[in-house]
Design a protein around this motif. Structure first.
Motif, PDB file in Angstrom:
ATOM      1  N   UNK A  34     104.269  22.339  42.550  1.00 34.25           N
ATOM      2  CA  UNK A  34     104.790  23.410  41.410  1.00 34.25           C
ATOM      3  C   UNK A  34     103.749  24.278  40.807  1.00 34.25           C
ATOM      4  N   UNK A  35     102.699  23.668  40.360  1.00 32.58           N
ATOM      5  CA  UNK A  35     101.552  24.102  39.828  1.00 32.58           C
ATOM      6  C   UNK A  35     100.500  23.253  39.926  1.00 32.58           C
ATOM      7  N   UNK A  36      99.500  23.817  40.681  1.00 30.14           N
ATOM      8  CA  UNK A  36      98.053  23.018  40.571  1.00 30.14           C
ATOM      9  C   UNK A  36      97.278  22.808  39.364  1.00 30.14           C
ATOM     10  N   UNK A  37      96.495  21.858  39.483  1.00 31.04           N
ATOM     11  CA  UNK A  37      95.918  21.386  38.270  1.00 31.04           C
ATOM     12  C   UNK A  37      94.978  22.453  37.795  1.00 31.04           C
ATOM     13  N   UNK A  38      94.553  23.340  38.454  1.00 34.27           N
ATOM     14  CA  UNK A  38      93.651  24.506  37.946  1.00 34.27           C
ATOM     15  C   UNK A  38      94.815  25.539  37.226  1.00 34.27           C
ATOM     16  N   UNK A  39      95.965  25.853  37.806  1.00 32.67           N
ATOM     17  CA  UNK A  39      96.993  26.397  37.212  1.00 32.67           C
ATOM     18  C   UNK A  39      97.529  25.755  35.666  1.00 32.67           C
ATOM     19  N   UNK A  40      97.450  24.648  35.804  1.00 33.38           N
ATOM     20  CA  UNK A  40      97.813  23.877  34.511  1.00 33.38           C
ATOM     21  C   UNK A  40      96.860  24.132  33.578  1.00 33.38           C
ATOM     22  N   UNK A  41      95.655  23.992  33.907  1.00 32.10           N
ATOM     23  CA  UNK A  41      94.613  24.563  32.754  1.00 32.10           C
ATOM     24  C   UNK A  41      94.483  25.671  32.280  1.00 32.10           C
ATOM     25  N   UNK A  42      94.716  26.687  33.126  1.00 31.86           N
ATOM     26  CA  UNK A  42      94.683  28.118  32.812  1.00 31.86           C
ATOM     27  C   UNK A  42      95.863  28.458  31.654  1.00 31.86           C
ATOM     28  N   UNK A  43      96.925  27.870  32.287  1.00 28.81           N
ATOM     29  CA  UNK A  43      98.435  27.997  31.285  1.00 28.81           C
ATOM     30  C   UNK A  43      98.185  27.174  29.999  1.00 28.81           C
ATOM     31  N   UNK A  44      97.565  26.074  30.121  1.00 34.56           N
ATOM     32  CA  UNK A  44      97.154  25.295  28.800  1.00 34.56           C
ATOM     33  C   UNK A  44      96.451  26.009  27.724  1.00 34.56           C
ATOM     34  N   UNK A  45      95.257  26.515  28.565  1.00 38.01           N
ATOM     35  CA  UNK A  45      94.402  27.289  27.676  1.00 38.01           C
ATOM     36  C   UNK A  45      94.987  28.705  27.298  1.00 38.01           C
ATOM     37  N   UNK A  46      95.774  29.210  27.883  1.00 37.53           N
ATOM     38  CA  UNK A  46      96.247  30.526  27.319  1.00 37.53           C
ATOM     39  C   UNK A  46      97.154  30.204  26.287  1.00 37.53           C
ATOM     40  N   UNK A  47      97.976  29.185  26.307  1.00 37.69           N
ATOM     41  CA  UNK A  47      99.346  29.049  25.294  1.00 37.69           C
ATOM     42  C   UNK A  47      98.753  28.226  24.075  1.00 37.69           C
ATOM     43  N   UNK A  48      97.744  27.227  24.379  1.00 38.79           N
ATOM     44  CA  UNK A  48      97.311  26.557  23.299  1.00 38.79           C
ATOM     45  C   UNK A  48      95.662  26.843  22.904  1.00 38.79           C
ATOM     46  N   UNK A  49      95.331  28.005  22.629  1.00 40.42           N
ATOM     47  CA  UNK A  49      93.922  28.465  22.414  1.00 40.42           C
ATOM     48  C   UNK A  49      93.281  27.466  21.237  1.00 40.42           C
ATOM     49  N   UNK A  50      94.090  27.049  20.398  1.00 41.61           N
ATOM     50  CA  UNK A  50      93.523  26.451  19.482  1.00 41.61           C
ATOM     51  C   UNK A  50      93.533  24.932  19.290  1.00 41.61           C
ATOM     52  N   UNK A  51      93.821  24.531  20.389  1.00 38.92           N
ATOM     53  CA  UNK A  51      94.096  23.124  20.527  1.00 38.92           C
ATOM     54  C   UNK A  51      92.769  22.332  20.854  1.00 38.92           C
ATOM     55  N   UNK A  52      92.585  21.100  20.317  1.00 35.29           N
ATOM     56  CA  UNK A  52      91.385  20.078  20.382  1.00 35.29           C
ATOM     57  C   UNK A  52      91.842  19.265  21.646  1.00 35.29           C
ATOM     58  N   UNK A  53      91.178  19.479  22.574  1.00 32.63           N
ATOM     59  CA  UNK A  53      91.478  18.717  23.828  1.00 32.63           C
ATOM     60  C   UNK A  53      90.118  18.495  24.659  1.00 32.63           C
ATOM     61  N   UNK A  54      90.298  17.412  25.626  1.00 31.37           N
ATOM     62  CA  UNK A  54      89.364  17.132  26.707  1.00 31.37           C
ATOM     63  C   UNK A  54      90.052  16.795  27.812  1.00 31.37           C
ATOM     64  N   UNK A  55      89.394  17.407  28.775  1.00 30.08           N
ATOM     65  CA  UNK A  55      90.139  17.266  30.400  1.00 30.08           C
ATOM     66  C   UNK A  55      89.231  16.304  31.129  1.00 30.08           C
ATOM     67  N   UNK A  56      89.854  15.314  31.828  1.00 28.27           N
ATOM     68  CA  UNK A  56      89.463  14.490  32.795  1.00 28.27           C
ATOM     69  C   UNK A  56      89.970  14.677  34.159  1.00 28.27           C
ATOM     70  N   UNK A  57      89.480  15.134  35.235  1.00 23.74           N
ATOM     71  CA  UNK A  57      89.884  15.286  36.587  1.00 23.74           C
ATOM     72  C   UNK A  57      90.095  14.018  37.255  1.00 23.74           C
ATOM     73  N   UNK A  58      91.143  13.464  37.634  1.00 27.37           N
ATOM     74  CA  UNK A  58      91.444  12.397  38.291  1.00 27.37           C
ATOM     75  C   UNK A  58      91.756  12.920  39.852  1.00 27.37           C
ATOM     76  N   UNK A  59      91.223  12.070  41.037  1.00 27.24           N
ATOM     77  CA  UNK A  59      91.332  12.712  42.117  1.00 27.24           C
ATOM     78  C   UNK A  59      90.867  11.667  43.033  1.00 27.24           C
ATOM     79  N   UNK A  60      91.737  11.605  44.444  1.00 26.16           N
ATOM     80  CA  UNK A  60      90.974  10.492  45.356  1.00 26.16           C
ATOM     81  C   UNK A  60      89.884  11.127  45.933  1.00 26.16           C
ATOM     82  N   UNK A  61      89.964  12.578  46.368  1.00 27.97           N
ATOM     83  CA  UNK A  61      88.779  13.284  46.748  1.00 27.97           C
ATOM     84  C   UNK A  61      88.598  14.586  46.231  1.00 27.97           C
TER      85      UNK A  61
END
Length: 124
Positions: A60-87
């Protein structure tokens, strides 16, 4: 703090949720299989801090698209992202290291011994 676990693999979600619960038993965890589900949750629930464990290869939405949407909608949020992947390929690794809100790349499955270090990072 609320942990968001976003991965389309239900087995990985169960494993990762259990690992986090063992190390951080009183920390709320919300599990999602798609980015839009996680975005709807964040829109409806506010937290002082988000610790986001994110798979990049989501339907539906790639992880990168999620990051972009999250940052646009929640500019004031306090967050840290950890990428989980097999490769991960070199291009994605460059994007990960260049992004100021992505703390690190973590090889799946998530291991218990690194959770405490990650949590300590997020608390500072």
């Amino acid at each position: 703090m609320t942990i968001l676990l976003i991965d389309d693999d239900p087995v990985m979600n169960l494993i990762h949720q259990r690992v986090i619960e063992l190390e951080l038993p009183h920390t709320p965890i919300q599990v999602f299989e798609t980015g839009p589900q996680a975005l709807r949750y964040v829109q409806q629930h506010t937290a002082q801090r988000y610790m986001i464990f994110l798979d990049l290869n989501l339907p539906v939405m790639s992880g990168w698209d999620f990051i972009d949407a999250f940052e646009q909608r929640h500019q004031d949020a306090n967050y840290t992202i950890f990428i989980l992947s097999s490769s991960i390929d070199k291009t994605e690794m460059k994007k990960i290291t260049a992004h100021d809100r992505i703390y690190s790349f973590i090889q799946k499955p998530l291991k218990r011994e690194i959770i405490r270090d990650l949590f300590d990072h997020c608390e500072t």
